[in-house]
Design an enzyme around this catalytic site. Structure first.
Site, PDB file in Angstrom:
ATOM      1  N   CYS A 176      -0.441   4.117   2.156  1.00 19.24           N
ATOM      2  CA  CYS A 176      -0.288   3.857   3.598  1.00 19.24           C
ATOM      3  C   CYS A 176       1.141   4.101   4.061  1.00 19.24           C
ATOM      4  O   CYS A 176       1.383   4.673   5.120  1.00 19.24           O
ATOM      5  CB  CYS A 176      -0.663   2.409   3.918  1.00 19.24           C
ATOM      6  SG  CYS A 176      -2.318   1.906   3.444  1.00 19.24           S
ATOM      7  N   ASP A 177       2.113   3.637   3.276  1.00 18.75           N
ATOM      8  CA  ASP A 177       3.498   3.560   3.745  1.00 18.75           C
ATOM      9  C   ASP A 177       4.501   4.423   2.978  1.00 18.75           C
ATOM     10  O   ASP A 177       5.673   4.495   3.363  1.00 18.75           O
ATOM     11  CB  ASP A 177       3.977   2.099   3.677  1.00 18.75           C
ATOM     12  CG  ASP A 177       3.122   1.172   4.527  1.00 18.75           C
ATOM     13  OD1 ASP A 177       2.614   1.630   5.567  1.00 18.75           O
ATOM     14  OD2 ASP A 177       2.950  -0.003   4.145  1.00 18.75           O
ATOM     15  N   CYS A 200       0.840  -1.205   0.000  1.00 19.40           N
ATOM     16  CA  CYS A 200       0.000   0.000   0.000  1.00 19.40           C
ATOM     17  C   CYS A 200       0.873   1.252   0.000  1.00 19.40           C
ATOM     18  O   CYS A 200       1.415   1.646   1.045  1.00 19.40           O
ATOM     19  CB  CYS A 200      -0.925  -0.003   1.213  1.00 19.40           C
ATOM     20  SG  CYS A 200      -2.022   1.431   1.287  1.00 19.40           S
TER      21      CYS A 200
END
Length: 307
Positions: A137-138, A134
């Site tokens: 997300c990261d 992701c």
């Protein structure tokens, strides 16, 4: 006929399922939550979560622990078991889990998805330590570092564009000579100075013991192996929805996702879908918990209760 009839049975103990359990239990519904692999879903493996409201930084495991405790405090019952089938009997739903039947007035499916893996030896060991599925997300964790994206669809292309804003260099690795994603996205990437295409190539090896140091790619035309030093690899080769066992009961799309709108209602009255398992354009932690809330509220309404 049945000794115990639950108001709702929730299948899946990730953020969507646990949020649904919290809301249903808090509303006074007798709620059973099934989880077969481990509470928390994919986010539980994330060492740092920075995009969930209310927390500057929290581990995925801690976040899920808090959510789990909240749901349990209001009386959610749990079973660590694999759900095998659901059938409708008159106005009730019979859920079979590990050979035992449970009965409920409503069902909330929060089965999530599995990210398609590369299938490399130490892929799981490096999850959260350089390997991610992701980018949104990261990606911020890799600011000013070199990273790679594996994949050739629109998700991979979008991930590469997103990462190019933060990272020093982005290598986009694809097994074919042309991308499968939108031409518009390819054009944007081709004009970014810090993006390099690595085509006709596959990731063959992940270098690093406790954290990712490099990837080794193989050119399928000449067989040449090349090491690319990166701190992160974002794998975007597709996801697998965990809905196969319900295909004869509810409507799925061609990719296996449950057809349900923003109200989380499925094709079967009384069954709701929440989180990544349903057909949707954005799959994030916050959208999963939002779905869990909506599914629970609608389940309560279906039963005739109120939150």
């Amino acid at each position: 006929m049945y000794e115990t009839v639950y108001d709702t049975i929730i299948i899946g103990g990730g953020p969507a399922g646990l949020t649904a359990a919290l809301y249903c239990s808090r509303a006074g519904l007798r709620t059973m939550l099934f989880e077969g692999e481990g509470y928390g879903g994919q986010i539980a493996a994330s060492p740092r979560v920075e995009n969930y409201p209310g927390y500057k930084v929290i581990s995925g495991n801690d976040l899920i622990s808090h959510l789990y405790d909240q749901a349990m405090e209001f009386g959610t019952e749990t079973e660590y078991a694999q759900v095998e089938a659901i059938r409708k009997e008159d106005a009730l739903f019979v859920v079979t889990a590990d050979g035992t039947e449970y009965v409920a007035k409503t069902v909330i499916l929060a089965t999530g998805v599995k990210n398609r893996r590369l299938g490399l030896a130490n892929e799981e060991d490096l999850l959260g330590c350089g390997i991610s599925y992701c980018a949104t997300c990261d990606g911020a964790f890799f600011k000013d570092l070199d990273v790679a994206v594996a994949g050739g669809g629109s998700t991979a292309l979008t991930d590469a564009i997103f990462l190019a804003k933060y990272c020093r260099k982005v290598y986009l690795i694809h097994r074919r000579s042309e991308f499968r994603g939108e031409i518009r996205l390819v054009k944007i990437l081709s004009e970014l100075p810090n993006v390099e295409f690595v085509l006709d190539s596959t990731v063959e090896e992940l270098v690093g013991d406790t954290s990712l140091k490099a990837v080794v790619v193989k050119n399928k035309n000449d067989g040449q192996l090349t090491r690319i030093d990166v701190s992160g690899l974002f794998v975007a080769i597709g996801q697998i929805a965990n809905n196969e066992k319900f295909k004869d009961l509810i409507a799925l799309d061609e990719s296996g996702y449950i057809i349900a709108g923003e109200d989380c209602r499925t094709s079967v009255s009384g069954i709701f879908a929440a989180g990544d398992c349903r057909q949707k354009s954005i799959r994030q932690l916050t959208t999963a918990t939002s779905d869990g809330t909506i599914a629970a509220v609608n389940a309560c309404e279906f039963i005739g209760s109120s939150i």
